[in-house]
Enzyme design. Structure first.
Site, mmCIF file in Angstrom:
data_model
loop_
_atom_site.group_PDB
_atom_site.id
_atom_site.type_symbol
_atom_site.label_atom_id
_atom_site.label_comp_id
_atom_site.label_asym_id
_atom_site.label_seq_id
_atom_site.Cartn_x
_atom_site.Cartn_y
_atom_site.Cartn_z
ATOM 1 N N ASP A 25 22.545 -23.936 -11.033
ATOM 2 C CA ASP A 25 21.993 -22.765 -11.734
ATOM 3 C C ASP A 25 22.091 -21.514 -10.865
ATOM 4 O O ASP A 25 22.082 -21.592 -9.638
ATOM 5 C CB ASP A 25 20.529 -23.054 -12.112
ATOM 6 N N GLY A 26 22.157 -20.381 -11.531
ATOM 7 C CA GLY A 26 22.132 -19.094 -10.826
ATOM 8 C C GLY A 26 23.470 -18.360 -10.809
ATOM 9 O O GLY A 26 23.603 -17.333 -10.135
ATOM 10 N N ARG A 29 23.022 -14.717 -12.271
ATOM 11 C CA ARG A 29 22.283 -13.810 -11.380
ATOM 12 C C ARG A 29 23.094 -13.492 -10.124
ATOM 13 O O ARG A 29 23.048 -12.383 -9.602
ATOM 14 C CB ARG A 29 20.921 -14.421 -11.020
ATOM 15 N N TRP A 30 23.864 -14.459 -9.642
ATOM 16 C CA TRP A 30 24.744 -14.209 -8.488
ATOM 17 C C TRP A 30 25.685 -13.051 -8.818
ATOM 18 O O TRP A 30 25.885 -12.140 -8.006
ATOM 19 C CB TRP A 30 25.549 -15.482 -8.178
ATOM 20 N N HIS A 42 30.377 -17.781 -12.923
ATOM 21 C CA HIS A 42 30.845 -19.112 -13.331
ATOM 22 C C HIS A 42 32.149 -19.456 -12.603
ATOM 23 O O HIS A 42 32.328 -20.583 -12.146
ATOM 24 C CB HIS A 42 31.063 -19.172 -14.847
ATOM 25 N N GLU A 72 21.668 -27.100 -24.865
ATOM 26 C CA GLU A 72 21.011 -25.843 -25.261
ATOM 27 C C GLU A 72 21.870 -24.615 -24.927
ATOM 28 O O GLU A 72 21.592 -23.512 -25.393
ATOM 29 C CB GLU A 72 19.648 -25.713 -24.560
ATOM 30 N N LEU A 136 34.031 -41.973 -4.521
ATOM 31 C CA LEU A 136 32.876 -41.246 -5.068
ATOM 32 C C LEU A 136 33.052 -41.144 -6.576
ATOM 33 O O LEU A 136 34.155 -40.849 -7.045
ATOM 34 C CB LEU A 136 32.827 -39.843 -4.450
ATOM 35 N N SER A 200 15.029 -28.737 -17.430
ATOM 36 C CA SER A 200 15.940 -28.218 -18.463
ATOM 37 C C SER A 200 16.710 -29.318 -19.212
ATOM 38 O O SER A 200 17.924 -29.208 -19.407
ATOM 39 C CB SER A 200 16.925 -27.207 -17.855
HETATM 40 C C1 IPE Z 1 20.598 -25.629 -16.997
HETATM 41 O O1 IPE Z 1 20.676 -24.274 -16.666
HETATM 42 C C2 IPE Z 1 21.905 -26.125 -17.498
HETATM 43 C C3 IPE Z 1 23.032 -26.086 -16.573
HETATM 44 C C4 IPE Z 1 23.014 -25.745 -15.317
HETATM 45 C C5 IPE Z 1 24.278 -26.504 -17.139
HETATM 46 P P1 IPE Z 1 20.129 -23.144 -17.650
HETATM 47 O O2 IPE Z 1 20.270 -21.862 -16.919
HETATM 48 O O3 IPE Z 1 20.775 -23.234 -18.967
HETATM 49 O O4 IPE Z 1 18.597 -23.556 -17.801
HETATM 50 P P2 IPE Z 1 17.362 -22.763 -18.402
HETATM 51 O O5 IPE Z 1 17.716 -22.396 -19.798
HETATM 52 O O6 IPE Z 1 17.135 -21.554 -17.548
HETATM 53 O O7 IPE Z 1 16.231 -23.721 -18.309
HETATM 54 C C1 IPE Z 2 24.345 -21.996 -14.541
HETATM 55 O O1 IPE Z 2 24.190 -20.644 -14.228
HETATM 56 C C2 IPE Z 2 25.609 -22.270 -15.300
HETATM 57 C C3 IPE Z 2 25.411 -22.704 -16.688
HETATM 58 C C4 IPE Z 2 24.264 -22.899 -17.270
HETATM 59 C C5 IPE Z 2 26.617 -22.960 -17.440
HETATM 60 P P1 IPE Z 2 23.535 -19.638 -15.252
HETATM 61 O O2 IPE Z 2 24.617 -19.089 -16.129
HETATM 62 O O3 IPE Z 2 22.419 -20.271 -15.972
HETATM 63 O O4 IPE Z 2 23.015 -18.512 -14.299
HETATM 64 P P2 IPE Z 2 21.634 -17.721 -14.410
HETATM 65 O O5 IPE Z 2 20.539 -18.750 -14.433
HETATM 66 O O6 IPE Z 2 21.684 -16.930 -15.682
HETATM 67 O O7 IPE Z 2 21.609 -16.865 -13.193
HETATM 68 MG MG MG Z 3 20.438 -20.427 -15.595
#
Ligand code: IPE
Ligand code: IPE
Ligand code: MG
Length: 263
Positions: A25-26, A29-30, A42, A72, A136, A200
């Site tokens: 995740d992130g 925002r990165w 991404h 989701e 792995l 999540s």
């Molecule tokens: C969870 O990240 C799903 C993946 C990393 C693929 P999200 O960014 O979608 O999660 P929520 O919606 O903030 O909980």
């Molecule tokens: C996780 O990063 C990747 C996916 C859910 C596909 P996010 O896209 O959720 O990044 P943030 O949480 O918005 O920073």
């Molecule tokens: Mg996210």
């Protein structure tokens, strides 16, 4: 059967987790921090995947499971979803040869029926090509949801009973054999990057006794050092599986299992 339920049997615990599951995740925002479009995060996330797979293979981790797209995530803007689909295809096409050469077995879990034929075929080919590798097992969770997994396993259990005419066997073992990741032990270590502290809808059933590790690091910045840090935290934990600390000093998991079987 490789699957063992940590609420039924106490699994062996080793210094290096056998199975690591990560919510990557992130990315958005990165990118936003750098005034880049979210999708740039991404793209950079793929580099972090490569670094993490390599580091896990080097550390002797047997199973690495990465949450790439949740059930989701379809709620996101259409252009972000289609970018993620294209990225998945190009990353798979580009990386599969290298994964295979490095002895990595690829599995993709989730409701793949939602993906177009081309993606489904590509996944099938990549899984077949790497099926015999043993170093792995890399699992990508795509259009995955923990609740979807529980529902599809339940449906299979019921269908199987209807087919054989026997009553449905309601047990942890029978149920978990139908989960999408029945081939893997439950995760020892769960990592979530990006600062959020939630599951999540990831591996709901399998995280029953997993150790959790949260880091503020955004996924594109995650690397071998960050992984070592997470594993370092894991090695300091005491995994009791319901027992007391005093019991851990005197009992091996096997003798604990023998005890619970005899009562
Ligand atoms: C969870 O990240 C799903 C993946 C990393 C693929 P999200 O960014 O979608 O999660 P929520 O919606 O903030 O909980
Ligand atoms: C996780 O990063 C990747 C996916 C859910 C596909 P996010 O896209 O959720 O990044 P943030 O949480 O918005 O920073
Ligand atoms: Mg996210």
């Amino acid at each position: 059967m490789t699957y063992t339920s940590s609420t039924v049997l106490v699994p062996d615990v080793s210094a290096v987790p056998r199975h690591i599951a990560i919510i990557m995740d992130g990315n958005g925002r990165w990118a936003t921090q750098r005034r880049l479009p979210r999708v740039a995060g991404h793209s950079r996330g793929v580099d972090a995947v490569r670094a993490t797979v390599e580091a896990c293979a080097r550390r002797g981790v047997e199973y690495l499971t990465l949450f790439a797209f949740s059930s989701e995530n379809w709620r996101r803007p259409e252009d972000e979803v289609s970018f993620l689909m294209r990225l998945f295809v190009t990353a798979l096409e580009r990386e599969i040869g290298k994964l295979h050469a490095n002895g990595i077995k690829l599995r993709v879990v989730g409701d793949l029926s939602a993906f177009d034929r081309r993606i489904q075929d590509l996944i099938r080919r990549a899984e077949t090509k790497t099926a015999r590798n043993t170093r792995l097992t890399l699992t990508i969770a795509a259009n995955y949801g923990g609740r979807w997994d529980i529902m599809q396993a339940t449906r299979k259990l019921v269908d199987e009973a209807a087919l054989t005419g026997r009553p449905v066997e309601v047990s942890e073992e029978a149920f978990s054999e139908h989960l999408a990741m029945a081939y893997a032990p439950e995760p020892d270590l769960f990592i979530r990057t990006g600062g959020e502290q939630r599951v999540s809808n990831f591996l709901l059933w399998q995280l029953a006794y997993t150790e959790f590790y949260f880091t503020d690091t955004f996924w594109p910045d995650f690397d071998a050092d960050a992984l070592n840090h997470a594993i370092g935290s894991y090695t300091e934990r005491e995994r009791r599986f319901g027992r007391t600390s005093a019991q851990l000093e005197t009992q091996s998991p096997q003798s604990q299992n023998a005890d619970s079987l005899s009562c």
